[in-house]
Design an enzyme around this catalytic site. Structure first.
Site, short mmCIF file in Angstrom:
data_model
loop_
_atom_site.label_atom_id
_atom_site.label_comp_id
_atom_site.label_asym_id
_atom_site.label_seq_id
_atom_site.Cartn_x
_atom_site.Cartn_y
_atom_site.Cartn_z
N GLU A 78 48.07 43.66 32.95
CA GLU A 78 47.75 43.92 31.55
C GLU A 78 46.98 45.23 31.39
O GLU A 78 46.10 45.54 32.17
CB GLU A 78 46.94 42.75 30.98
N LYS B 99 42.15 32.31 40.27
CA LYS B 99 43.44 32.29 40.96
C LYS B 99 43.45 31.30 42.12
O LYS B 99 44.49 30.80 42.52
CB LYS B 99 43.80 33.68 41.48
N ASP C 48 49.71 32.95 35.10
CA ASP C 48 49.61 34.40 34.98
C ASP C 48 49.01 34.99 36.26
O ASP C 48 48.40 34.29 37.05
CB ASP C 48 48.72 34.73 33.78
N ASN C 49 49.22 36.29 36.44
CA ASN C 49 48.58 37.03 37.55
C ASN C 49 48.87 36.45 38.92
O ASN C 49 47.99 36.39 39.77
CB ASN C 49 47.05 37.05 37.37
N ASP D 42 45.44 30.49 33.57
CA ASP D 42 44.93 31.87 33.66
C ASP D 42 43.45 31.82 34.01
O ASP D 42 42.67 32.58 33.47
CB ASP D 42 45.17 32.60 32.34
#
Lengths: 967, 259
Positions: free
Chosen positions: B241, B186, B211-212, B183
Site C-alpha cells: 500500500e 502477520k 492482506d500482506n 490484517d
C-alpha cells in the site's frame, strides 16, 4: 500329459490365493460387473446371431468346442474351480451374496468366451456367404453381420482384456506370495514372457493356428486403432493390452524346431537390451560430475546447468594443457635438469634468503616459490638435459605454442559443432507456435522450479502478446529508446570510471614499486589485484540494475549484460597488461644497468684474483652471492599467478559471504524478524550465470596469457576449477533459489564459445608480442643468451637435423613459396565459405517449398472435404427420390465391385437409407475388403473408398508425423 | 590501513544496493524515521494524527470521503499501513461477489478497512471487527461512527483475536462466518485461521482474505495453505500500500471443508 499336471498345480495355488485374497477378488468382481453392463446390450444381439449361426454351422462349432485352446480351457477350469471354491466358502454369511453375483458373472463370461470362438468362425462364414450370395439380401446381411461383428469385436476385446488382466494379476499375486522380495514389474513381465514361451510346446497345431489368428487380430487392431471411435482412455488401454498380448504370444508361434531357437533369441535380445541399458547407465556414471549437473539441471533449469557443463568442458581442456606443461616442461626440468642451488638462477639470492620460507612471501610467490620450476626464470638454457638429451628450451617453446594452438583448435571445433546443432532457426516466424510447443524445459524435476517455469512461460506469453500489440501500436517507443540510450550512457560512465580507477591504481603501484615494496602495507601492495577483483565483482551488479531500465527480453538482456561485462573485464585486463608492459620496460632498463654492473663486478673479481696468482683456479663464489638481473619474465609470471590467486579468493569469498552467509541469515533470522526475509527483501540469491561464465572465460584468458612465463598456471587453474566445481555445485544446491524467470540456454552456448575465442585471440596477442619483440633476459630462463625466444627453433634446425632438412626448410620458408601457399589457403577458405552460403540458401528455399506444399495440401483437403459434403447432400436428396431404383442399382454394384465410382454410389445409397452415420461406422460396411496395411492416420480417410471426397488426396501429407502408434 | 582506491571499488556495490532497494529505503524513511520525528514533535500518536487529519478533511457520514482523506494522508503526509486503494478495490470486488451477511475483521487498526468493508456490505449484514490495542480501537470507533455506521452494522470488539474467536459462538451467537478479513499481526494469521477452523466457524464457501502475505509476509500461513488442502486459494499480486516497488499479495481463500 505333463502340461496337465503343471496346470493343476498352478490352479491349486490360484485357488488358494482366491480364497485368501478377498480384496483382489472384489476388485475383479467390480470390473466384471462393469463390463457386464456393457455386455448385456450386446448379448441379445449375440443370441440372435448365434441361433442363426447354429443352424448353419452346428457341426463346426461342436468341433470347435472340443478343440478349444488349452489356455482357454485352463482359464475355464480355473474359473470353475474358483467358483466352486467360493461357493463352498459362501457359508460365511455376508460373502455369499457377493459370491453368487460372481458366479453369475463368471457364467456370463463363459458364455461370452464361447461366443468369442464362435465369432471367429462366424466371420469366415460371413465372408463365404457374401461371396456366394448376391443382391440386396447380401447387402443387408452383410450390414447386419458387420454391425454385430463390430460390436462383438469390441466386446471380445474387452473380454480378452479383462481375462488377461485377471490372469496377470493372479500371476503377480502368485509370485509375490511365493517370493515377496521380487515384486518388481520387470520380473513380472519376464515371468509372463517365460510363460508365453513355455506354453506353446503344450499346444496342438490347431490351437496354435487359433493363437496365430488371435495374434493377427490383435495386430490388425493395433493398426486400425486410430480410426476407432472410442474414447482415448479406452484406446490407450486396448493398445497396451494388445501389444502385451502380441508380445507374449508372438514368440510362441515360431515353427517346430525353430521355436526354441526363437524363444532363445527373444530372451537373448531382452538380455542384450537390458545389458545395453545398464551399460548406458554405467557410461553416464563414468562421465565426471554428470549426476551432479543433472541434479542441478532438474532444480535450476538448463541455463544454470549450461554453466556447469561449460565449467566441465573447461576443466577437460585445462587437463590437457596441464598434461602438456607438466609432462614436457616441469617434470623433465625437475628430474633431469640441474638441481636447486647449482647455478645462480636456481638459487635464492642472499638478500632474500632470510625470509624466503615465510608464508607471506610464499603466498606472494616469492622466495623459494619464485626459484622453482613454477616460473620461467628457474629454467636453464642448457640445450639438452638428462641422459636421453631432452631438448629443454625447444620443448619449452613448443609447449607454449602447442597449448595455444590446441586451445584454438578445440574452441573452433566446438563452435563448428554447436553451429551445426543450432541449425537454421528463424526466430521471427511462428513465434507463438515456438513458444507453445517448445518452451517447456523437460529436464526440470523440482516442483518449485516447475512452478517458476510455468510462471515464466505464462509471463512470456503475456509479454509476447503485449509485444505484438505494441509493435502495431508503436507508441512510447521514444521513451524506451531514451531509456536504453540512458542505460548505455550510464554503463559507459561506469566502465570509464572503473578503467580510470584501475589506471590510477596501477600508476600508484608503479610508484610503490619504485619506492620499494617493503615499505608499504599488504593492502597497498595488493591494491591492483584487489581493485580489479572488486570491480569485476560489483560492476556487473550495477549493470544488472541499470539494465532493468531497458526492458529487454531476458535473453536479449542476458546478451547485453554479457557484452557489458565482457567490455569491463577486457578493459580491466588490458589496463593490467599495459601496466605490465610498463613494468617490463622498467625491468629492462634495470637489467641493462645490472648487466653493466655484472661485467664490472666480474672484471674486478678476476682482476683481484689475477693480481695475486694468475694460474690459480677461479674462486668459487656461492651462487646465492652472484649478482643477477631482474628477470622480467618471472615478474610477469608472478603477476599473473597473483592475479589468478586473488581472483579465485574473491570468487570464493563472494560465494561464501554473498550466498552462503546470506542464506544462513535469511534462513535462521526469519523466525524473529518483522518481515518475511525469504520472500521479501534480502531473499536468497539467484545463480548469476552470465557473471560466472565470464569470470571463467577471463580466468582462462589469463591462463593462456601467463602460461608461457609461469608453467604452473595450468596446474593452478586445474585446482581452481576442481574446487569451484564442487564448491559451486554445493553453493547452488544449498543457498540459491531458481531464477524467477527460468529460460532455456539454447543458443547461448555458442555465444560463450565465441567470447572464449575472442578472449583467446586477445590473450595470445600480448603473449606473442612479448615473445616476438622483447629479447629474453640474459641470465634466466631457457632462452637466456639468445636474441629472441624463437631463435631456439633455428638453433635446433641447424644442430639437430641433417643439413638437407634445414635446406629444405629454408626453401620452404622462402617467401616465394609461402605467399602462394597462403594465397591458396585464402582461396580455399573463400570457396568453402561461398559453398556453405549457397547451401544455406538452398536450405531456406527448401523450407519455403515445404511450407508452400503444406499450405497447398491443406487447401486441397479443404476442397475435398467440401466436395464430400456436397456429395453427401446430393446423395441424401437423390436417395429419397430414387428409393425405388435402388435394388437394380445394387445389382450393378455387385457386378463391378472394384470400381470406385460405384462404391461412391453405394455409399450414397447407404446414406440415403440411414441419414446420420458416423465416420467410424462407415468403415466396416464393406467387409469384403481387406483393411490391409492401413496407416495410422489413414484409418479414417486414407482408404479412398470410404469417404468419397478424399480419393483426390494422393500426395504424402508432410505435416503429420507418420506411425505414431508405435511410440 | 585500507587504501582509498579499494574503498572506491566498493562504490558500485553501494550504488547497486541503493538502486535495487530504493523502495525499501523510502519505506523505512517514511514509516519509521518520519514517524519517530513526528511523535516527538507533536506528542500525539500516529493514529491520532491521522484521525485529526481525517476529521478536518472529510465529510462526516460519507465513507468515500473518509477513505480518500485517509489515502491522501497515508501517501503524501505519513505512512500508515492501511489496505490502500489498490488492494482495497480487490477487496471491494470480492465483497460484492460474495455479498456476505456475517463478516469478521481481524485487526481494525484505525478503521480504514472497517469502513471499506462496511461500505460494500449488503443490507442487513453485520461486521465484527476485532482490535487488540485500546487506543487504536478508540480511534477506529470514532472513524466508524464518523462514516455513519451504527452498532447494528459494525461491532467493534476490543480484545486480542485469539481470545475473541473461541467466544464468538457463545457471546455473539455466530454460527458461521461468510467472510473473514485478516490484517492484524502477520504471525497470528495461522493460529487464528486454525482457531476459526477448530471452532467450526467456517462453512463451505466461506471466504477468507488475508492482506500482506508477501511483504511483511506470512510464510507459515502460506505453507499451511499449500499443505492442508482445506481451501481453494490464490494470491492476488499487488504492491504494498502507498508504495510502488515493493511487491505484496493478498491471499484469497475459500473454505472447502473436508472432502
Amino acid at each position: 500329459m505333463p502340461g496337465d499336471t503343471l496346470i493343476t498345480s498352478e490352479n491349486d495355488t490360484d485357488i488358494e490365493l482366491d480364497f485368501a485374497g478377498v480384496e483382489d477378488f472384489q476388485e475383479n468382481h467390480k470390473r466384471e460387473k462393469h463390463y457386464g453392463k456393457r455386455r448385456n446390450g450386446d448379448r441379445q444381439q449375440n443370441k440372435r446371431e448365434n441361433q442363426r449361426r447354429k443352424r448353419s454351422s452346428k457341426s463346426v462349432q461342436g468341433i470347435r468346442e472340443e478343440s478349444q485352446s488349452k489356455t482357454e480351457r485352463r482359464e475355464r477350469s480355473r474359473r470353475r474351480k474358483g467358483k466352486a471354491e467360493h461357493e463352498t466358502s459362501g457359508h460365511e454369511g455376508n460373502k455369499r451374496e457377493r459370491d453368487q453375483t460372481r458366479a453369475k458373472s463368471t457364467k456370463s463370461k463363459k458364455n461370452i468366451k464361447n461366443e468369442k470362438t464362435r465369432k471367429l468362425e462366424g466371420k469366415e462364414d460371413g465372408e463365404a456367404q457374401e461371396k456366394s450370395e448376391k443382391g440386396k439380401l447380401k447387402l443387408v446381411c452383410a450390414k447386419n453381420e458387420e454391425k454385430i461383428e463390430s460390436g462383438d469385436q469390441l466386446k471380445e476385446k474387452e473380454k480378452a482384456l479383462g481375462v488377461k488382466k485377471k490372469k496377470k494379476r493372479r500371476k503377480k499375486v502368485v509370485e509375490t506370495s511365493s517370493e515377496p522380495e521380487t515384486s518388481e514389474d520387470g520380473d513380472d513381465e519376464e515371468e509372463v514372457n517365460n510363460d508365453g514361451e513355455v506354453r506353446p510346446e503344450l499346444l496342438s497345431p490347431e490351437e496354435l493356428e487359433k493363437l496365430k489368428e488371435a495374434v493377427d487380430e490383435k495386430k490388425k487392431l493395433i493398426q486400425s486403432l486410430r480410426g476407432k471411435p472410442w474414447p482415448m482412455k479406452q484406446k490407450l488401454v486396448t493398445l497396451r493390452e494388445s501389444q502385451l498380448f502380441v508380445e507374449k504370444y508372438e514368440g510362441a508361434l515360431g515353427k517346430g524346431k525353430g521355436r526354441k531357437l526363437y524363444a532363445y533369441k527373444v530372451m537373448m535380445t531382452k538380455k542384450w537390451m537390458k545389458f545395453q541399458r545398464d551399460f548406458e547407465n554405467f557410461k553416464t556414471a563414468c562421465i565426471p560430475w554428470e549426476m551432479k549437473i543433472k541434479e542441478i539441471e532438474s532444480h535450476f533449469g538448463s541455463s544454470v546447468a549450461s554453466y556447469f557443463i561449460f565449467l566441465r568442458w573447461m576443466y577437460s581442456i585445462n587437463m590437457i594443457l596441464f598434461g602438456l606443461t607438466f609432462g614436457l616442461v616441469m617434470v623433465p626440468e625437475a628430474l633431469m635438469g640441474r638441481p636447486y642451488g647449482s647455478i645462480p638462477r636456481k638459487t635464492v639470492p642472499r638478500a632474500e634468503e632470510a625470509g624466503a620460507m615465510d608464508f607471506a612471501v610464499l603466498w606472494d610467490f616469492g622466495g623459494y616459490a619464485q626459484y622453482s620450476v613454477l616460473f620461467y626464470g628457474y629454467y636453464n638454457n642448457q640445450r639438452a638435459i638428462g641422459w636421453f638429451k631432452f631438448r629443454m628450451p625447444l620443448s619449452y617453446f613448443l609447449v607454449g605454442v602447442g597449448t595455444v594452438a590446441y586451445s584454438y583448435m578445440v574452441v573452433i571445433r566446438t563452435m563448428a559443432r554447436n553451429a551445426n546443432e543450432s541449425g537454421i532457426g528463424d526466430d521471427n516466424s511462428f513465434n507463438f507456435s515456438w513458444k507453445m510447443f517448445t518452451s517447456w524445459d523437460y529436464l526440470i524435476g523440482n516442483p518449485e522450479t516447475a512452478d517458476n517455469k510455468f510462471a515464466s512461460i505464462t509471463t512470456s506469453f503475456k509479454e509476447a502478446i503485449l509485444e505484438e500489440q505494441e509493435s502495431r501500436k508503436d507508441d512510447n517507443i521514444h521513451l524506451t529508446r531514451f531509456l536504453r540510450v540512458l542505460a548505455n550512457f550510464l554503463v559507459l560512465c561506469c566502465l570509464a570510471g572503473s578503467g580510470y580507477l584501475i589506471y590510477f591504481v596501477v600508476r600508484r603501484s608503479q610508484k610503490f614499486a619504485l619506492d620499494g615494496l617493503e615499505n608499504h602495507s599488504w593492502w597497498e601492495r595488493n591494491e591492483v589485484n584487489m581493485v580489479m577483483s572488486l570491480l569485476g565483482m560489483f560492476c556487473p551488479m550495477l549493470f544488472d540494475v541499470i539494465s532493468t531500465l531497458e526492458n529487454y527480453h531476458p535473453r536479449v538482456a542476458l546478451q547485453w549484460q554479457l557484452g557489458r561485462i565482457f567490455a569491463l573485464f577486457l578493459g580491466n585486463l588490458y589496463t593490467f597488461i599495459i601496466a605490465l608492459m610498463d613494468a617490463i620496460n622498467l625491468k629492462r632498463k634495470e637489467e641493462k644497468v645490472v648487466k653493466y654492473n655484472i661485467t664490472m663486478w666480474e672484471a674486478s673479481l678476476y682482476n683481484g684474483t689475477g693480481s695475486e696468482n694468475s694460474t690459480a683456479p677461479p674462486i668459487t663464489i656461492h651462487p646465492a652471492d652472484v649478482p643477477r638481473g631482474p628477470c622480467w619474465e618471472t615478474m610477469v609470471g608472478q603477476e599473473f599467478v597473483r592475479l589468478i590467486i586473488s581472483d579465485t579468493m574473491t570468487t570464493y569469498i563472494t560465494l561464501l559471504i554473498g550466498d552462503f552467509l546470506r542464506a544462513v541469515l535469511v534462513r535462521f533470522l526469519n523466525h524473529c524478524w518483522c518481515w518475511d526475509l525469504e520472500a521479501g527483501f534480502p531473499s536468497y540469491s539467484e545463480f548469476d550465470v552470465s557473471g560466472n561464465v565470464l569470470g571463467l572465460i577471463f580466468n582462462q584468458g589469463m591462463i593462456w596469457m601467463g602460461a608461457f612465463y609461469a608453467p604452473c598456471l595450468p596446474a593452478l587453474n586445474l585446482l581452481r576449477l576442481h574446487v569451484s566445481m564442487y564448491l559451486q555445485c554445493w553453493a547452488v544446491m544449498c543457498c540459491n533459489v531458481p531464477q524467477e524467470r527460468v529460460f532455456k540456454a539454447s543458443g547461448s552456448n555458442n555465444f560463450y564459445m565465441a567470447m572464449l575465442l575472442v578472449i583467446l585471440f586477445l590473450s595470445t596477442l600480448p603473449a606473442i608480442y612479448t615473445i616476438v619483440t622483447i629479447p629474453p633476459s640474459f641470465d634466466c630462463g631457457p632462452f637466456s643468451g639468445k636474441n629472441r625466444m624463437f631463435d631456439v627453433i633455428q638453433e635446433t634446425l641447424e644442430s639437430d637435423f641433417p643439413a638437407w632438412f634445414s635446406k629444405v626448410f629454408s626453401y620452404a620458408s622462402n617467401p616465394g613459396l609461402v605467399l602462394p601457399f597462403i594465397l591458396l589457403m585464402v582461396l580455399a577458405i573463400y570457396y568453402l565459405q561461398s559453398t556453405s552460403k549457397s547451401y544455406k540458401e538452398a536450405n531456406v528455399e527448401l523450407k519455403k517449398k515445404l511450407q508452400m506444399q503444406n499450405e497447398e495440401n491443406k487447401k486441397k483437403n479443404k476442397q475435398a472435404a467440401l466436395k464430400a459434403q456436397m456429395d453427401l447432400e446430393e446423395a441424401r436428396k437423390s436417395a429419397s427420390q430414387t428409393a425405388v431404383h435402388q435394388r437394380n442399382n445394387n445389382d450393378s454394384v455387385q457386378r463391378r465391385e472394384d470400381d470406385e465410382e460405384i462404391d461412391n454410389k453405394n455409399q450414397r445409397m447407404y446414406h440415403g437409407r440411414n441419414p446420420s452415420p458416423s465416420v467410424g461406422n462407415r468403415e466396416p460396411h464393406f467387409p469384403v475388403r481387406d483393411p490391409g496395411p492401413r496407416n495410422a492416420h489413414n484409418g479414417n480417410h486414407g482408404n479412398p473408398r470410404y469417404l468419397p471426397g478424399f480419393h483426390q488426396q494422393s500426395e504424402p501429407r508432410m505435416c503429420r508425423v507418420p506411425s505414431l502408434e508405435r511410440h | 590501513m585500507v587504501s582509498p582506491a579499494i574503498a572506491l571499488a566498493f562504490l558500485p556495490l553501494l550504488l547497486t544496493l541503493i538502486i535495487r532497494y530504493r523502495y525499501y529505503f523510502v519505506l523505512f524513511y517514511r514509516a519509521v524515521l518520519v514517524r519517530i520525528w513526528k511523535d516527538c514533535v507533536t506528542g500525539l500518536s500516529r493514529e491520532e494524527r491521522a484521525f485529526q487529519y481525517v476529521l478536518t478533511n472529510s465529510t462526516p457520514g460519507d465513507p468515500d470521503s473518509i477513505l480518500d482523506a485517509f489515502d491522501y494522508w497515508s501517501s503524501k503526509v505519513e505512512f500508515i499501513s492501511n489496505i490502500g486503494p489498490k488492494k482495497g478495490k480487490i477487496l471491494d470486488r470480492l465483497l460484492m461477489e460474495q455479498s456476505p451477511l456475517t463478516v469478521l475483521e481481524l485487526g481494525a487498526h484505525c478503521g480504514y478497512s472497517t469502513v471499506r468493508i462496511a461500505r460494500a456490505l449488503p443490507l442487513g449484514a453485520r461486521l465484527y471487527s476485532i482490535e487488540m490495542d485500546q487506543g487504536n480501537a478508540a480511534i477506529a470507533e470514532k472513524i466508524i461512527r464518523l462514516a455513519g455506521f451504527d452498532d447494528d452494522t459494525v461491532e467493534l470488539i476490543v480484545n486480542p483475536s485469539d481470545e475473541v474467536i473461541p467466544r464468538l459462538r457463545s457471546d455473539y451467537n455466530l454460527e458461521r462466518l461468510d467472510f473473514v478479513f485478516m490484517d492484524h499481526w502477520k504471525k497470528c494469521y495461522l493460529p487464528d485461521l486454525q482457531l476459526l477452523e477448530g471452532y467450526g466457524l467456517l462453512g463451505k464457501g466461506s471466504m477468507i482474505v488475508a492482506d500482506n502475505v508477501l511483504f511483511p509476509g506470512a510464510p507459515k500461513f502460506l505453507r499451511y495453505l499449500r499443505k492442508c488442502g482445506l481451501y481453494e486459494w490464490k494470491i492476488h499480486r499487488a504492491t504494498l500500500e502507498y508504495s510502488k516497488g515493493i511487491r505484496d499479495g493478498m491471499a484469497e481463500l475459500i473454505y472447502q471443508g473436508i472432502k
